[in-house]
Design a protein around this motif. Structure first.
Motif, mmCIF file in Angstrom:
data_model
loop_
_atom_site.group_PDB
_atom_site.id
_atom_site.type_symbol
_atom_site.label_atom_id
_atom_site.label_comp_id
_atom_site.label_asym_id
_atom_site.label_seq_id
_atom_site.Cartn_x
_atom_site.Cartn_y
_atom_site.Cartn_z
ATOM 1 N N UNK A 198 0.869 -2.655 7.476
ATOM 2 C CA UNK A 198 0.658 -3.407 8.714
ATOM 3 C C UNK A 198 -0.672 -3.046 9.368
ATOM 4 N N UNK A 199 -1.177 -1.847 9.078
ATOM 5 C CA UNK A 199 -2.463 -1.452 9.653
ATOM 6 C C UNK A 199 -3.631 -2.193 9.013
ATOM 7 N N UNK A 200 -3.427 -2.735 7.817
ATOM 8 C CA UNK A 200 -4.515 -3.418 7.118
ATOM 9 C C UNK A 200 -4.836 -4.748 7.785
ATOM 10 N N UNK A 201 -3.823 -5.397 8.355
ATOM 11 C CA UNK A 201 -4.023 -6.732 8.938
ATOM 12 C C UNK A 201 -4.248 -6.673 10.452
ATOM 13 N N UNK A 202 -4.457 -5.501 10.995
ATOM 14 C CA UNK A 202 -4.636 -5.399 12.445
ATOM 15 C C UNK A 202 -5.995 -5.908 12.910
ATOM 16 N N UNK A 203 -7.013 -5.824 12.055
ATOM 17 C CA UNK A 203 -8.368 -6.215 12.451
ATOM 18 C C UNK A 203 -8.959 -7.195 11.441
ATOM 19 N N UNK A 204 -8.295 -8.318 11.227
ATOM 20 C CA UNK A 204 -8.821 -9.343 10.333
ATOM 21 C C UNK A 204 -9.939 -10.101 11.038
ATOM 22 N N UNK A 246 -2.927 -5.713 -2.849
ATOM 23 C CA UNK A 246 -2.485 -4.351 -3.142
ATOM 24 C C UNK A 246 -3.666 -3.416 -2.890
ATOM 25 N N UNK A 247 -3.506 -2.508 -1.953
ATOM 26 C CA UNK A 247 -4.595 -1.628 -1.542
ATOM 27 C C UNK A 247 -4.512 -0.293 -2.276
ATOM 28 N N UNK A 248 -5.622 0.092 -2.943
ATOM 29 C CA UNK A 248 -5.778 1.398 -3.609
ATOM 30 C C UNK A 248 -4.637 1.669 -4.591
ATOM 31 N N UNK A 249 -4.486 0.773 -5.546
ATOM 32 C CA UNK A 249 -3.478 0.962 -6.584
ATOM 33 C C UNK A 249 -3.904 2.103 -7.508
ATOM 34 N N UNK A 250 -3.014 3.054 -7.758
ATOM 35 C CA UNK A 250 -3.327 4.192 -8.614
ATOM 36 C C UNK A 250 -4.062 5.309 -7.913
ATOM 37 N N UNK A 251 -4.048 5.334 -6.589
ATOM 38 C CA UNK A 251 -4.699 6.408 -5.835
ATOM 39 C C UNK A 251 -3.893 7.702 -5.972
ATOM 40 N N UNK A 252 -4.409 8.821 -5.465
ATOM 41 C CA UNK A 252 -3.636 10.077 -5.552
ATOM 42 C C UNK A 252 -2.252 10.001 -4.930
ATOM 43 N N UNK A 253 -2.003 9.093 -4.010
ATOM 44 C CA UNK A 253 -0.671 8.950 -3.428
ATOM 45 C C UNK A 253 0.340 8.455 -4.453
ATOM 46 N N UNK A 254 -0.144 7.786 -5.490
ATOM 47 C CA UNK A 254 0.743 7.301 -6.544
ATOM 48 C C UNK A 254 1.100 8.402 -7.527
ATOM 49 N N UNK A 255 0.425 9.518 -7.475
ATOM 50 C CA UNK A 255 0.674 10.625 -8.393
ATOM 51 C C UNK A 255 1.099 11.881 -7.649
ATOM 52 N N UNK A 256 1.503 11.735 -6.405
ATOM 53 C CA UNK A 256 1.850 12.912 -5.605
ATOM 54 C C UNK A 256 3.094 13.597 -6.121
ATOM 55 N N UNK A 257 3.979 12.842 -6.731
ATOM 56 C CA UNK A 257 5.213 13.431 -7.227
ATOM 57 C C UNK A 257 5.601 12.742 -8.526
ATOM 58 N N UNK A 299 4.401 -10.683 4.647
ATOM 59 C CA UNK A 299 5.408 -9.652 4.380
ATOM 60 C C UNK A 299 4.710 -8.383 3.923
ATOM 61 N N UNK A 300 5.371 -7.251 4.108
ATOM 62 C CA UNK A 300 4.761 -5.955 3.838
ATOM 63 C C UNK A 300 5.643 -5.145 2.887
ATOM 64 N N UNK A 301 4.976 -4.289 2.136
ATOM 65 C CA UNK A 301 5.673 -3.399 1.204
ATOM 66 C C UNK A 301 5.013 -2.027 1.282
ATOM 67 N N UNK A 302 5.651 -1.131 2.038
ATOM 68 C CA UNK A 302 5.144 0.235 2.182
ATOM 69 C C UNK A 302 5.823 1.097 1.121
ATOM 70 N N UNK A 303 5.043 1.561 0.171
ATOM 71 C CA UNK A 303 5.577 2.292 -0.978
ATOM 72 C C UNK A 303 5.617 3.774 -0.668
ATOM 73 N N UNK A 325 0.844 -1.184 0.000
ATOM 74 C CA UNK A 325 0.000 0.000 0.000
ATOM 75 C C UNK A 325 0.882 1.238 0.000
ATOM 76 N N UNK A 326 0.370 2.292 -0.626
ATOM 77 C CA UNK A 326 1.046 3.583 -0.610
ATOM 78 C C UNK A 326 0.286 4.608 0.211
ATOM 79 N N UNK A 327 -0.968 4.343 0.493
ATOM 80 C CA UNK A 327 -1.787 5.280 1.257
ATOM 81 C C UNK A 327 -1.530 5.201 2.753
ATOM 82 N N UNK A 328 -1.139 4.036 3.245
ATOM 83 C CA UNK A 328 -0.912 3.847 4.674
ATOM 84 C C UNK A 328 0.082 2.713 4.872
ATOM 85 N N UNK A 329 0.458 2.541 6.100
ATOM 86 C CA UNK A 329 1.340 1.430 6.433
ATOM 87 C C UNK A 329 0.576 0.119 6.252
#
Length: 365
Positions: free
Chosen positions: A86-92, A204-215, A155-159, A80-84
């Motif tokens: 690890x927060x996605x798997x906290x409340x499965x 992959x959470x929110x691929x192509x969101x505004x965080x992917x185009x911030x820069x 495993x996690x990938x924080x972009x 994910x690029x919008x958030x860490x």
């Protein structure tokens, strides 16, 4: 007959899978979703969810997908690029032995207000996959313990944005994510020909969101994110083929101004669905959709190892989020809404200009 090959026994030894068209399938964690897409998600494929406006329901589907992997002891890669991530798997959601017996609130007037000949008909079964033996049922009101998640192979990938240059992509985040997935799927245990195989669930959470185009790098065009996104999906499809990995991707397509990007994305993936939430729209207060929280659209279904694609039982689908579970059902409109003053007024004023002067409501069939 010499062209047919015997199925490897390693496929049957993978927990949480079933064989269909000589290809292992995994569960999405939602039995009703598995039913409407053809029995599950095939390995080596890309499953895309077009997010709702708020992104809350697509996030719930991702948690179901990851929770199913934890129960079946599958490996997972969360990006994910919008958030860490690890927060996605906290409340499965926590698995439960049997589906919930939670029922809808009965209507005050159970008698049908339509022709008498329909009263003897049975109710149409609207829910899917309630009696299936594939996959697990989960309780949204309870969460998996942190110790179980920490002991799982996740495993996690924080972009994050950086100014590093890369070949093939104008945005380095796509290159970083693709390289991470390629390194993960290159392991021997995720190859389809391996004897000790396992499943890799890529979320992959929110691929192509505004965080992917911030820069954007250098003198890139404002629409360059669309080219990178389509190129990434094409490359990802090549990487996942002949592997025991499944990519579960959510994309906020409602933010894209160019509709051709959405069409090319759906053309490149194997399965695609779209969530249309009623939250914040005029349909939220419409009595016709009072029992549902949104519509569920099937955009594309794959036909891997088959000449004929799967045809769902119905394309008019809706979903509801209950306290303990997420359910996809057939969209059944009520036969007739409650009689209003407008209908009664119409019956009174509908006096024909013929002899007799009887009223419409006096006619008895």
């Amino acid at each position: 007959m010499s062209s047919f090959q015997k199925t490897s026994n390693s496929i049957f030894s993978i927990p949480g899978t079933k064989l269909k068209n000589n290809l292992p399938y995994i569960s999405s964690g939602i039995p009703s979703l598995d039913h409407v897409i053809g029995g599950g998600i095939p390995t080596g494929s890309i499953f895309v969810i077009e997010e709702d406006v708020l992104g809350s329901y697509s996030r719930i589907l991702s948690k179901y997908f990851l929770a199913e992997g934890v129960v079946c002891k599958h490996a997972a890669l969360v990006a994910s690029a919008d958030e860490n991530p690890k927060n996605i798997v906290t409340e499965l959601p926590q698995p439960c032995k049997a589906p919930s017996n939670e029922k809808d609130v009965p209507h005050t007037n159970s008698e049908m207000k339509i022709a008498w000949r329909y009263e003897g008909l049975g109710q149409v079964e609207s829910s899917f996959g309630s009696n299936t033996n594939f996959g697990h049922h989960f309780d949204l009101s309870k969460h998996i313990e942190e110790e179980i998640i920490s002991n799982s192979n996740i495993s996690y990938c924080h972009l994050l944005q950086d100014e590093l240059q890369c070949k093939g992509f104008k945005n380095n985040m796509y290159f970083k994510l693709l390289s991470t997935i390629k390194n993960a799927t290159s392991k021997e245990e995720y190859k389809s020909s391996s004897k000790n195989s396992n499943i890799l669930r890529i979320c992959i959470q929110s691929l192509g969101s505004p965080m992917w185009t911030a820069m954007d790098c250098g003198d890139c065009a404002p629409s360059s994110y669309g080219q990178d996104l389509i190129k990434f999906i094409y490359c990802l499809r090549v990487v996942l083929r002949d592997t025991n990995a499944v990519a579960f991707i959510t994309i906020p397509t409602h933010l894209f101004e160019d509709e051709h990007i959405i069409q090319r994305i759906n053309y490149s993936v194997d399965n695609a669905v779209r969530i249309e939430s009623f939250a914040g729209s005029s349909q939220e207060t419409n009595p016709v959709y009072s029992e549902y929280h949104g519509l569920f659209h099937i955009t594309k279904l794959s036909a891997l190892y088959s000449l004929v694609p799967y045809v769902p039982p119905s394309l008019d689908l809706a979903f509801k989020l209950r306290r303990k579970k997420f359910v996809i059902e057939k969209l059944h409109l009520p036969p007739e809404l409650q009689e209003s003053s407008e209908r009664e007024q119409d019956d009174i004023t509908a006096i024909p200009k013929t002899c007799g002067g009887f009223k419409k409501k006096d006619i008895d069939f």
